[in-house]
Design an enzyme around this catalytic site. Structure first.
Site: not given
Ligand code: TGC
Ligand code: FAD
Length: 387
Positions: A135, A242, A246, A340, A367-368
């Protein structure tokens, strides 16, 4: 009767017999198979792949999905306990299971065709196929709606171009769940290892999650048949759905890391004699240990109630955000404090706190980020979107 320092409120008594059995099985695996090797694996920057067959045999992959797909069919609380016990070993082991289960098997189950389910889920449950979830993109993971990776329709195929960054399991994966922008919004594609134009490059020099594979993925005109598109979801709600799965598991995992750190601090502090008495005889030290226990207890109750809500079908994403924020913050603070309390000894990987503290730097970001989850809760309270 003395209380259990790692479960002061006897949260375990709230578990069913089956949930306790799951916890005990995974705890044994962590004690016998993970803890003896994980310090070295972290030092070497190596994911211990040799553990994968056992993880699969124990039924820990896709554990909440139905048995008809070769999965264990456990409830959400059991999945949480699996995450907790694995992360007591290392966040990298829990990450492997989170990604395979919640980010790869779940979308195939929830959004895939029956053919896709039959093709992938039994193999993934048995670890004959490993998945990754793409993603995040290099220009900013917090805002996935601004997606540059795109898929264009070409006859019966799709052609994908773009890149993904920080992808757990990227170089291990047989199949990548890739989210790409199409004319009809974001859609998910099953991109298979070896498809021309698809490459993965492992990210080196990490100081965190060293016992985990993290990669960049590249897509250069990758041609994917329409049968590899997840047909039952369109839009950002696909990947966010998803993430909710997670993130739920990640609320539990850091409890395990924090317990490991408290355990090490307690054991070390009782034996360390300074100023003619054990370190733990000092008020300042007891305050720190008591605070760790307080915060662990709070996190345990939060995750258990979240799990009960999930099992009842009532869990809301905002509740997951609050628990992910609270529990990861709890664990990283405890890991740093435990480091520490161990003094100089705390800086080596012979003791677990620094490894957990470094790992949790990733957990608090992926994961956010913490800020993202705080803003989700803020939006719920105020009705104002501050992103
Ligand atoms: P918004 O545009 O308002 O909503 C879009 C559509 O999504 C629905 N929705 C959700 N559905 C399920 N679960 C949730 N948590 C949902 N949040 C929103 C929403 O109802 C809407 O549906 P529809 O039918 O109206 O289209 O989106 P938002 O404003 O809520 O999103 C903004 C924000 C910042 C919260 C979102 O973009 C976000 O969560 N950003 C962070 C991205 C993130 O967490 N990336 C993670 C990548 S994967 C990863 O890090 C794997 S690490 C794994 C490991 O190694 O363990
Ligand atoms: P950015 O989004 O650039 O954020 C930088 C800083 O800005 C952060 O401190 C954030 O909190 C802050 N920020 C952002 N928006 C705002 C706002 N509106 N106001 C104030 N502060 C804000 N992703 C996947 O898709 N799949 C994976 O399997 C996966 N595995 C990962 C494994 C590891 C070890 C790591 C480190 C990351 C992984 N990720 C994965 C990515 C992870 O989800 C992202 O790193 C994370 O979502 C943050 O994105 P970014 O690193 O681009 O930081």
């Amino acid at each position: 009767m003395a209380l259990n320092p790692y479960d002061l409120y006897d949260v375990r008594s709230l578990l069913s017999e089956e949930e306790r059995a799951v916890q005990d099985t995974v705890a044994r695996f962590t004690d016998e198979r993970v803890l003896p090797i994980i310090g070295n694996a972290f030092d070497e920057g190596r994911f211990p792949k040799e553990l994968i067959p056992e993880i699969a045999e124990l039924g820990l992959l896709g554990s909440s999905l139905p048995e008809q797909y070769g999965c264990a069919g456990l409830n959400a609380v059991s999945y949480g306990l699996i995450c907790q016990e694995l992360e007591r070993g290392d966040s990298g082991i829990r990450s492997f299971v989170s990604v395979q289960s919640s980010l790869c098997m779940y979308p195939i189950y929830a959004y895939g065709s029956e053919e896709q389910r039959q093709r992938w889920l039994p193999d993934m449950a048995a670890a004959r196929a490993i998945g990754c979830f793409g993603l995040t993109e290099p220009h900013g993971g917090s805002d996935p709606a601004n997606m540059k990776t795109n898929a264009k329709r070409d006859g019966g195929d799709w052609v994908i171009n773009g890149s993904k960054m920080w992808i757990t399991n990227g170089n291990l994966a047989d199949v990548a769940i890739v989210w790409a922008m199409t004319d009809e919004g974001i859609q998910g594609f099953l991109v298979e290892k070896g498809m021309p134009g698809f490459t993965a490059q492992e990210i080196k020099h990490k100081m965190s999650l060293r016992a985990s594979v993290t990669s960049a993925l590249f897509f250069d005109n990758v041609r994917v048949p329409d049968s590899n598109r997840l047909p039952n979801v369109k839009g950002l709600k696909g990947p966010l759905g998803c993430l909710t799965q997670a993130r739920y598991g990640i609320t539990w995992g850091p409890i395990g890391a924090a317990i490991a750190c408290l355990d090490e601090a307690l054991r070390y502090g009782k034996e360390r004699i300074l100023f003619d008495r054990p370190l733990t005889a000092n008020q300042a030290v007891q305050l720190k240990l008591a605070d760790m226990a307080r915060r662990i207890t709070t996190a345990q109750l939060l995750s258990l109630q979240l799990g009960r809500l999930k099992d009842a079908g009532n869990m809301q994403p905002t509740q997951v955000s609050l628990a992910k924020w609270n529990n990861v913050r709890m664990a990283i603070d405890i890991a740093r404090e435990a480091r520490d309390l161990l003094g100089g000894a705390g800086i080596t990987t012979e003791h677990c706190p620094i490894r957990h503290a470094l790992n949790l730097e990733s957990v608090i970001t992926y994961e956010g980020t913490e800020t993202v989850h705080q803003l989700v809760v803020g939006r719920e309270l105020t009705g104002i979107n501050a992103f």
